[in-house]
Design a protein around this motif. Structure first.
Motif, short mmCIF file in Angstrom:
data_model
loop_
_atom_site.label_atom_id
_atom_site.label_comp_id
_atom_site.label_asym_id
_atom_site.label_seq_id
_atom_site.Cartn_x
_atom_site.Cartn_y
_atom_site.Cartn_z
N THR A 32 0.87 0.65 4.37
CA THR A 32 1.03 0.56 2.92
C THR A 32 0.87 1.95 2.33
O THR A 32 -0.19 2.54 2.41
CB THR A 32 -0.04 -0.38 2.32
N PHE A 33 1.95 2.46 1.74
CA PHE A 33 1.90 3.79 1.15
C PHE A 33 2.87 3.85 -0.02
O PHE A 33 3.94 4.43 0.07
CB PHE A 33 2.24 4.86 2.20
N GLY A 34 2.50 3.23 -1.12
CA GLY A 34 3.32 3.24 -2.32
C GLY A 34 2.78 4.26 -3.31
O GLY A 34 1.60 4.25 -3.64
N LEU A 35 3.65 5.16 -3.75
CA LEU A 35 3.22 6.24 -4.63
C LEU A 35 3.65 6.06 -6.08
O LEU A 35 3.07 6.65 -6.97
CB LEU A 35 3.78 7.57 -4.11
N ALA A 36 4.69 5.29 -6.32
CA ALA A 36 5.19 5.14 -7.69
C ALA A 36 5.92 3.81 -7.81
O ALA A 36 5.65 2.87 -7.06
CB ALA A 36 6.10 6.32 -8.03
N CYS A 37 6.88 3.75 -8.73
CA CYS A 37 7.56 2.50 -9.06
C CYS A 37 8.28 1.87 -7.88
O CYS A 37 8.46 0.64 -7.85
CB CYS A 37 8.51 2.72 -10.22
N CYS A 38 8.72 2.62 -6.91
CA CYS A 38 9.39 2.05 -5.74
C CYS A 38 8.47 1.12 -4.95
O CYS A 38 8.94 0.25 -4.22
CB CYS A 38 9.89 3.16 -4.82
N ALA A 39 7.18 1.31 -5.10
CA ALA A 39 6.23 0.46 -4.37
C ALA A 39 6.32 -0.99 -4.83
O ALA A 39 6.07 -1.90 -4.02
CB ALA A 39 4.82 1.00 -4.56
N ILE A 40 6.69 -1.23 -6.07
CA ILE A 40 6.85 -2.61 -6.57
C ILE A 40 7.98 -3.29 -5.81
O ILE A 40 7.86 -4.45 -5.39
CB ILE A 40 7.14 -2.62 -8.09
N GLU A 41 9.08 -2.57 -5.60
CA GLU A 41 10.20 -3.13 -4.85
C GLU A 41 9.82 -3.33 -3.37
O GLU A 41 10.24 -4.30 -2.74
CB GLU A 41 11.43 -2.23 -4.96
#
Length: 184
Positions: A32-41
């Protein structure tokens, strides 16, 4: 007259590399490595609507030591770049990276000193996924393309040599902000 004719019907022949590739692609665990809005997708892909569990990827790992696939989802700041590299280095070998979104792939609209102009300047990337933000269907397609690559990868020393060469080439690449294209 090959070995196929001497074996009983229903006996499957394969290479060890083919079998290992099939098992690798069917058992990837993403970190799990979400940094910004792409993490929601990226999170949406885990829901029943898209269901990445059918690819054996339902377990998002909270520790890099139990993961072999990294989704870099969103923009990478200069301050976060060493953390991205550290997490990549802690992942189990063999490991793969999907750069998710235009910000992770090329810096996107953030062409300034604070944002890394492409995560490939920090770690080697296997699949680039365009979009702002890319749709979950696009991420599923990128996962399928990565599976095709993983299935045909060599084992052992050949794999390590290929991975080292790919990483060196990626790190020696011309920075995105120095490239001259159609708009230069």
């Amino acid at each position: 007259m090959g070995i196929e004719e001497k074996l009983p019907a229903g006996f499957a022949l394969s290479t060890l590399e083919g079998l290992a590739g099939y098992m690798r692609k069917a058992s990837m665990w993403p970190v799990t490595f979400g940094l910004a809005c792409c993490a929601i997708e990226m999170m949406a892909v885990g829901t029943p609507d898209y269901d990445i569990a059918r690819f054996g990827m339902e377990r998002f790992s909270a520790t890099p030591r139990q993961a072999d696939l990294m989704f870099v989802a969103g923009r990478v700041s200069q301050k976060m770049a060493p953390v991205v590299r550290q997490i990549y280095d802690q992942m189990a070998n063999p490991k793969w990276v999907i750069s998710m979104g235009v910000c992770a792939s090329s810096g996107g609209m953030f062409n300034n000193y604070a944002i890394v102009q492409g995560v490939d300047h920090i770690i080697p990337v296997d699949i680039y996924l365009p979009g702002c933000p890319p749709r979950p269907q696009m991420l599923l397609n990128a996962i399928i393309e990565l599976h095709k690559q993983v299935e045909s990868m060599p084992l052992g020393v050949n794999r390590e040599k290929a991975a080292r060469a790919a990483e060196e080439a990626a790190l020696q690449a011309t920075p995105t902000h120095q490239m001259k294209g159609l708009l230069a």
